[in-house]
Design an enzyme around this catalytic site. Structure first.
Site, PDB file in Angstrom:
ATOM      1  CE1 TYR A 240      -3.354   2.882   0.567  1.00 59.54           C
ATOM      2  CE2 TYR A 240      -1.915   3.537   2.391  1.00 59.54           C
ATOM      3  CZ  TYR A 240      -2.956   3.815   1.510  1.00 59.54           C
ATOM      4  OH  TYR A 240      -3.597   5.029   1.577  1.00 59.54           O
TER       5      TYR A 240
ATOM      6  CG  HIS B  63      -4.599  14.000  -1.607  1.00 61.28           C
ATOM      7  ND1 HIS B  63      -4.904  13.349  -2.762  1.00 61.28           N
ATOM      8  CD2 HIS B  63      -4.785  13.091  -0.607  1.00 61.28           C
ATOM      9  CE1 HIS B  63      -5.257  12.095  -2.493  1.00 61.28           C
ATOM     10  NE2 HIS B  63      -5.198  11.917  -1.196  1.00 61.28           N
TER      11      HIS B  63
ATOM     12  CG  ASN C 250      -0.671   9.200   5.545  1.00 60.06           C
ATOM     13  OD1 ASN C 250      -0.565   7.993   5.573  1.00 60.06           O
ATOM     14  ND2 ASN C 250      -1.823   9.792   5.800  1.00 60.06           N
TER      15      ASN C 250
ATOM     16  CE1 TYR D  66     -16.098  32.152  46.723  1.00 62.65           C
ATOM     17  CE2 TYR D  66     -17.162  30.944  44.944  1.00 62.65           C
ATOM     18  CZ  TYR D  66     -17.016  31.206  46.290  1.00 62.65           C
ATOM     19  OH  TYR D  66     -17.776  30.532  47.203  1.00 62.65           O
TER      20      TYR D  66
ATOM     21  NE  ARG E 158     -12.431  34.190  49.114  1.00 62.82           N
ATOM     22  CZ  ARG E 158     -13.592  33.623  49.480  1.00 62.82           C
ATOM     23  NH1 ARG E 158     -13.587  32.424  50.037  1.00 62.82           N
ATOM     24  NH2 ARG E 158     -14.728  34.236  49.277  1.00 62.82           N
TER      25      ARG E 158
ATOM     26  CG  PHE F  14      -3.146   8.262   9.285  1.00 65.65           C
ATOM     27  CD1 PHE F  14      -4.472   8.233   9.664  1.00 65.65           C
ATOM     28  CD2 PHE F  14      -2.634   7.162   8.610  1.00 65.65           C
ATOM     29  CE1 PHE F  14      -5.291   7.159   9.369  1.00 65.65           C
ATOM     30  CE2 PHE F  14      -3.447   6.074   8.304  1.00 65.65           C
ATOM     31  CZ  PHE F  14      -4.785   6.080   8.685  1.00 65.65           C
TER      32      PHE F  14
ATOM     33  CD  GLU G 235      -9.177   7.942   4.304  1.00 65.26           C
ATOM     34  OE1 GLU G 235      -9.576   9.126   4.295  1.00 65.26           O
ATOM     35  OE2 GLU G 235      -8.272   7.519   3.575  1.00 65.26           O
TER      36      GLU G 235
END
Length: 492
Positions: free
Chosen positions: A52, A82, A194, A277, A280, A326, A412
């Site tokens: 792959y 991409h 990636n 608060y 303090r 990834f 995915e």
């Protein structure tokens, strides 16, 4: 000179490279691992073994085999297809961080990329060649594919580079430097894109800015205490040691450090028994934000030195394994946590602004710190702006990591949205700086009404610095400029 070797890179070293122009070099021992993994890729290509990312398609196309003659075209198509980023580009500093972190990850020797490509990335860092990278478009799970593709475009002579706040074609830049664009070989395109370096780079900038702002918020809060005659007993070490949080103990210690010698603060019972608060509980509230920063620092420094691409070439190049490093879930959670911690730092700061300007709460200071209450509004609308920023932060603080949208034909099917979380965290930090700047402006004016000569010596120095660019409020003016100047002071 900082040696990048794929491990041991710290946030302090990143600060030096990013802000102090520290140069980098490639570690000689790490280079050996890089070369070993490259030989493994070349062996796979020549043998015809199907692996792959080397000789297959990507994502849903992982079952499509690619001929050896097409492996170069495969990488080029990958980068171009991409590079789908949109929106305003990441700031140039984030782009610089992205190049550093991607190079450091590749130096681990698990990615099968040629040394020539890594040397070019190092050249980019040392010569300030920073890609223009759109900030939107990453799901934060198959790596930051879109942003890192825009980084890779620059290597191949496409895309754009920052130069004097302008976008210059990368091909022109390489020509000016007497260099040819890189021609990507098998697996190299995938190795470059990636990874989680977009969210991590933005996360690094976030953390460095957040840490600085957290320290600044303490002396500003101390100045507010002087303006309100705050009670320092609440910072007694025994109280905080009784609870046991180190960060809380440290904040209380630093508050006493800043307030040492002040004639404006009080002891319990002198004017009142205890403060609200927001005064303090400064050690408890700010200390909790420091706990967040500690957690985020730990996760960032792991991810900065992580191999986050796929597949990885392991065991001296003998095994190539597809995995999921990834996936950005750890950084997604860290960025969402950072959002909450910094939003709360702004939240409590705004409450102190309210106490400084509200005549029912500010212990005798003029209403809204106005020089002529009624005729002049003074700092009234400064509090409005602080409240607006705090409210916006509450929306941005919604966790990005609780969302997921399937992609790549449902291959995915769970994504982190970590890059969205990192971007939102950055915006929260900018908003928080605005709120804390407003508190500083009001605190400086408040102590002036009390008599700045009675301030703690360390805070008086801060007051004097600020008064060189923020004048006393003797008449209403456009306070937007004051806020901008104070933010710039805190930023630098």
């Amino acid at each position: 000179m900082i040696h990048l070797k794929g491990y041991g890179l710290t946030l302090e070293q990143m600060r030096a490279i990013l802000y102090k122009d520290e140069k980098i070099t490639l570690d000689k021992e790490a280079i050996k691992a890089v070369q070993n993994s490259r030989r493994a890729v070349e062996k796979i290509v020549s043998s015809g073994e199907i692996v792959y990312g080397i000789n297959t398609g990507f994502g849903k196309f992982s079952d499509v085999s690619i001929n050896e003659k097409d492996v170069h075209a495969l990488q080029l198509h990958l980068i171009r297809s991409h590079a789908c980023g949109v929106g305003t580009p990441f700031e140039e500093l984030v782009s610089r961080a992205m190049v550093i972190l991607r190079l450091n990850a590749l130096m681990k020797g698990f990615s099968g990329i040629r040394l020539e490509v890594l040397e070019r990335l190092a050249y980019m860092i040392n010569h300030h060649i920073h890609p223009v990278i759109p900030s939107q478009g990453s799901l934060g799970a198959s790596g930051d594919l879109a942003p890192l593709s825009h980084l890779a475009l620059v290597l191949i002579g496409e895309g754009f580079v920052w130069e004097a706040n302008k976008h210059i074609p990368a091909a022109n830049v390489w020509s000016e430097h007497g260099l040819q664009p890189i021609v990507l070989e098998a697996k190299e395109g995938l190795a470059l894109i990636n990874g989680t370096q977009a969210m991590t780079a933005q996360g690094v900038i976030n953390w460095l800015e957040a840490e600085t702002l957290a320290y600044q918020s303490e002396w500003i809060a101390a100045m507010t205490m002087e303006a309100l005659h705050g009670i320092t007993d609440a910072f007694h070490p025994s109280i905080h040691e009784a609870r046991g949080y180190l960060e809380q103990i440290d904040v209380a210690k630093r508050m006493l450090y800043w307030l040492e010698g002040s004639q404006l603060v009080t002891k319990q019972g002198e004017q009142r028994v205890q403060d609200a608060y927001s005064i303090r509980c400064i050690p408890q509230i700010h200390g909790a934000t420091w706990q967040v920063l500690s957690y985020v620092k730990e996760k960032l420094e792991i991810e900065m030195n992580a191999a986050t691409d796929n597949p990885l070439i392991v065991e001296d190049g003998n095994i190539v394994v597809s995995g999921g490093n990834f996936h950005g879930q750890p950084i997604a959670f860290a960025m969402d946590f950072l959002k909450v911690g910094m939003a709360e730092l702004a939240n409590v700061s705004e409450r102190r602004v309210e106490r400084l300007v509200n005549p029912q709460l500010n212990v005798g200071l003029p209403p809204f710190l106005s020089p002529e209450p009624g005729l002049q509004s003074g700092a009234m609308i400064l509090q409005y702006t602080a409240a607006s920023l705090v409210s916006e932060n509450k929306t941005l603080a919604h966790p990005a990591s609780v969302d997921s949208i399937p992609s790549s034909g449902n291959q995915e099917d769970h994504v982190s949205m970590g890059t969205i979380g990192a971007r939102h965290a950055y915006q929260i930090i900018q908003n928080a700086r605005g709120v804390i700047a407003i508190e500083a402006i009001c605190a400086v004016q408040g102590v002036e009404y009390r008599n700045e000569l009675l301030m703690a010596p360390k805070l008086l120095k801060k007051w004097q610095e600020i008064r060189t660019f923020i004048p006393s409020i003797t008449e209403d003016r456009v306070f937007s400029k004051d806020i901008e100047l104070m933010q710039n002071y805190l930023r630098t």
